[in-house]
Design an enzyme around this catalytic site. Structure first.
Site, short mmCIF file in Angstrom:
data_model
loop_
_atom_site.label_atom_id
_atom_site.label_comp_id
_atom_site.label_asym_id
_atom_site.label_seq_id
_atom_site.Cartn_x
_atom_site.Cartn_y
_atom_site.Cartn_z
N SER A 57 48.97 39.21 38.00
CA SER A 57 48.85 39.89 36.71
C SER A 57 49.91 40.99 36.63
O SER A 57 51.10 40.70 36.71
CB SER A 57 47.43 40.44 36.54
OG SER A 57 47.19 40.82 35.21
N ASP A 114 44.54 31.52 29.80
CA ASP A 114 44.57 32.94 30.17
C ASP A 114 44.63 33.80 28.91
O ASP A 114 45.52 33.64 28.08
CB ASP A 114 45.78 33.21 31.07
CG ASP A 114 45.70 34.55 31.78
OD1 ASP A 114 45.09 35.49 31.22
OD2 ASP A 114 46.22 34.66 32.89
N HIS A 153 42.54 33.73 33.24
CA HIS A 153 43.16 34.77 34.05
C HIS A 153 42.59 34.84 35.47
O HIS A 153 43.31 35.13 36.42
CB HIS A 153 42.96 36.13 33.36
CG HIS A 153 43.89 37.19 33.85
ND1 HIS A 153 45.26 37.14 33.65
CD2 HIS A 153 43.66 38.34 34.52
CE1 HIS A 153 45.82 38.22 34.17
NE2 HIS A 153 44.88 38.96 34.71
#
Length: 692
Positions: free
Chosen positions: A544, A629, A664
């Site tokens: 991320s 995501d 995610h």
């Protein structure tokens, strides 16, 4: 065994479709902007081609991946249970059954010997879903109705549902697109508050009120957050007296609004109106509030208190714990006779106990030099027992009950690690690297006894370094798979996190963001210089915002790393921060800056991974993402990989794996995720010519 071979088949080549973007007199050319459209069949075809290429290159490691998966899965106690927490008349806990991917959420009334009630069976609920997640639950005050959220897409849009726990009946009330876990019951046992997410930005910005048994289309909108730079939260305070709605601009401003839970049709009123630069968190107790705040230049926060009727008058706030330059006040937990503070200093968390009557205080003592600890679930005011968690790089996660009067602690549970595991076989240390500007950057490192510090062994360096989120030394049973094969594992506590206090975060954001990347690189050079590893055996990993870190350091110092693992990487910083239609963009301006302002545009562009890919040699790379995501859209890594393929000048591996069913957080289920870990581990092990 054969090694991975990038030439086993032709790597996918994304079509070049120039898309110029001009701002502040500067034009950036995005040749892969077309990948932004998941409805375009050509986009899906390209992603599937990348998956096929990764599968072909990784084919020689399939047997190794399967062996690693079973090895990691084999360390898990399949029939496992959390330590029960008493709340009201019930003990609540979760447990797993043998072979089950998902937990069962259960309770027992009055005593742990009582008959078990299964409230939610995750395994049954997950049937016929490729992805499944329960996003928290809340039980009504009369302990009869369970509110819970379910996501089967992985976009973190949770459908709010209800069960009558007395009859087992699933109620017809159903509300889509809610913020998972952000549910709060009123005292009437029929009114519940929840937040709805905007489906374009995916931000929760509206609070609604629903009455069980009524048409959800008639739910009442009770509050709207108009400023898209603020994130929202919703919940019920520990005292149960108030329902709270929170708006927070990370690192800038906070506003709590309160509603008496016994008056559900009333209005939310501000505890203290938002003010730029003022952050605070509150806890209610009796007739007052405790306030953790940075008011009056308390950079590392201090503790204050105020009568509940006078909260909007800051002159009535009284100091309880003053600000300290070397200690960050992280959080608080209030009991009738004790006040518990979580404090962070020297990159370690400490738990401080204060007797409310005598003002005597002490800290819980820990033996290891690097560890992670934190206050756990403590819903009961009237107890002298504190429940807290403890772990380290070499100590499995543990839960303790601590007598705050006698200072005796009882181990309630230590994570079971099956197989031949002895924590005495592993050594963890705390190191410090000197960054280029003289700052000492902490490093937590773990390795198995017998590890040679002569530069001959591989090391995986991990970091995050954003949002003030601290990565503390934590145990991972899966990580033993690497340690047992000669790897060391190091966490670099770089600026942008909050390990060394609030200033550590401030020095790694906005126009100081380069410190984050420089710290990571300087830690790498330190580990090589001190012969913990060498350039041809050092791997880097981040996800991320930590994936942005991977992209930046890979552009800046590609020579330092044998391989890089970048998970759901945020790599197209400028373009994303300019697009207010993309989820989460506006709320991030206080972290990265708003590129509509020239100063921030130029600074972001100087490190944005996609914008700085060049024709040069790059390390071996494995990039992973999820098609669904909601936080870092799949097209960011897709564009990055496409540009790297077009420009990189060597034959090192560049692999891109897209989970076409996940978001995610990757795959759901406690075992499925180990397939992803096995892929990453096999990638590194194969590069080290470790084939079993």
């Amino acid at each position: 065994m054969n090694s991975m071979n990038p030439d086993v088949m032709q790597a996918p080549v994304a079509a070049i479709k120039p898309h110029p973007m001009t701002l502040h007199g500067d034009t950036r050319q995005d040749n892969y902007y077309w990948l932004n459209d998941p409805e375009n069949p050509d986009v899906i075809q390209y992603l599937e081609a990348e998956n096929a290429y990764t599968d072909a290159v990784m084919a020689p490691t399939k047997a190794l991946q399967e062996a690693l998966f079973h090895e990691m899965k084999g360390r898990i106690k399949e029939n496992d249970e959390s330590v029960p927490v008493k709340d009201g008349n019930y003990y609540y806990y979760s447990r797993y059954i043998e072979g089950g991917e998902y937990p069962l959420y259960c309770r027992k009334k009055g005593t742990l010997e009582a008959e078990e009630e299964i409230m939610l069976d995750g395994n049954e609920m997950a049937k016929n879903h490729a992805y499944f997640s329960i996003g928290g639950y809340e039980v009504s005050d009369n302990e009869q109705i369970l509110a819970y959220g379910v996501d089967t897409i992985s976009r973190r849009n949770y459908t709010l549902k209800f069960i009558n726990l007395s009859t087992g009946e699933i109620l017809p009330d159903e509300i889509e697109n809610t913020e998972g876990g952000a549910y709060a019951w009123a005292t009437d046992n029929k009114t519940i508050f929840y937040m709805v997410r905007d489906q374009q930005t995916l931000l929760a910005s509206k609070v609604f009120r629903h009455v069980i048994g009524t048409d959800t289309a008639e739910d009442v909108l009770v509050y709207t957050e108009e400023d898209p730079q603020f994130y929202m939260g919703l919940g019920r305070m520990k005292s149960k007296k108030y329902i709270i709605s929170v708006s927070e601009q990370n690192g800038v401003s906070t506003e709590y609004r309160l509603l008496d839970a016994s008056n559900p049709t009333g209005e939310f009123t501000p505890f203290y109106p938002r003010e730029e630069g003022l952050e605070y968190a509150i806890e209610h107790f009796d007739d007052k509030f405790y306030i953790r705040t940075n008011a009056q230049d308390a950079t590392n926060f201090k503790l204050m208190e105020v009568n509940e009727a006078e909260s909007t008058d800051m002159t009535k706030w009284k100091e309880v714990i003053p600000h300290r330059e070397d200690t960050y006040l992280d959080s608080m937990e209030v009991f009738r006779n004790h006040l518990v503070l979580q404090e962070r200093s020297k990159a370690l968390m400490h738990i401080r106990i204060i007797n409310q009557s005598t003002k005597a205080e002490h800290y819980i003592q820990f033996d290891e030099t690097a560890y992670d600890t934190g206050v756990s679930s403590n819903p009961d005011f009237d107890t002298n027992i504190l429940r807290y968690s403890y772990t380290s790089l070499s100590t499995p996660s543990s839960v303790f009950d601590y007598n705050m009067d006698t200072q005796d602690k009882t181990l309630m549970k230590e994570q079971t690690v099956l197989g031949e595991f002895n924590k005495e076989d592993y050594i963890s240390e705390r190191l410090f690297a000197t960054a280029r500007d003289g700052v000492k950057v902490p490093i937590s490192i773990v390795y198995k006894k017998g590890f040679k510090r002569d530069g001959s062994q591989p090391l995986l360096q991990y970091a995050y370094g954003s949002y003030g989120y601290s990565i503390d030394p934590y145990f991972s049973a899966a990580r033993l798979t690497l340690l047992n094969r000669g790897f060391a594992f190091a966490i670099a506590h770089i600026r942008g996190g909050q390990e060394m206090g609030r200033q550590w975060y401030e020095d790694g954001k906005l126009l100081k963001k380069l410190n984050t990347f420089h710290d990571f690189i300087d830690v790498s050079e330190y580990l090589i210089q001190e012969k913990w590893t060498s350039k041809d055996k050092l791997f880097a990993n981040g996800g991320s915002a930590g994936g942005l870190l991977m992209g930046a350091v890979t552009n800046m110092r590609p020579d330092l790393y044998k391989g890089v693992l970048a998970a759901v990487p945020f790599v197209d910083v400028v373009t994303t921060m300019l697009d207010e239609s993309i989820p989460l963009t506006t709320g991030e301006w206080e972290e990265w800056g708003n590129p509509k302002q020239k100063e921030y545009y130029e600074y972001m562009k100087s490190y944005s991974p996609v914008d700085n890919v060049e024709a040069k040699d790059y390390p071996n790379m494995l990039v992973t993402t999820g098609l669904h995501d909601s936080q870092v859209q799949y097209f960011e890594p897709a564009k990055w990989v496409a540009k790297l393929r077009a420009l990189k000048t060597n034959n090192n591996l560049l692999l891109f794996h897209i989970d076409m069913e996940a978001g995610h957080g990757g795959a759901s289920g406690r075992f499925k995720r180990f397939h992803d870990v096995a892929l990453e581990y096999a990638f590194m092990l194969n590069l080290m010519e470790i084939y079993e």
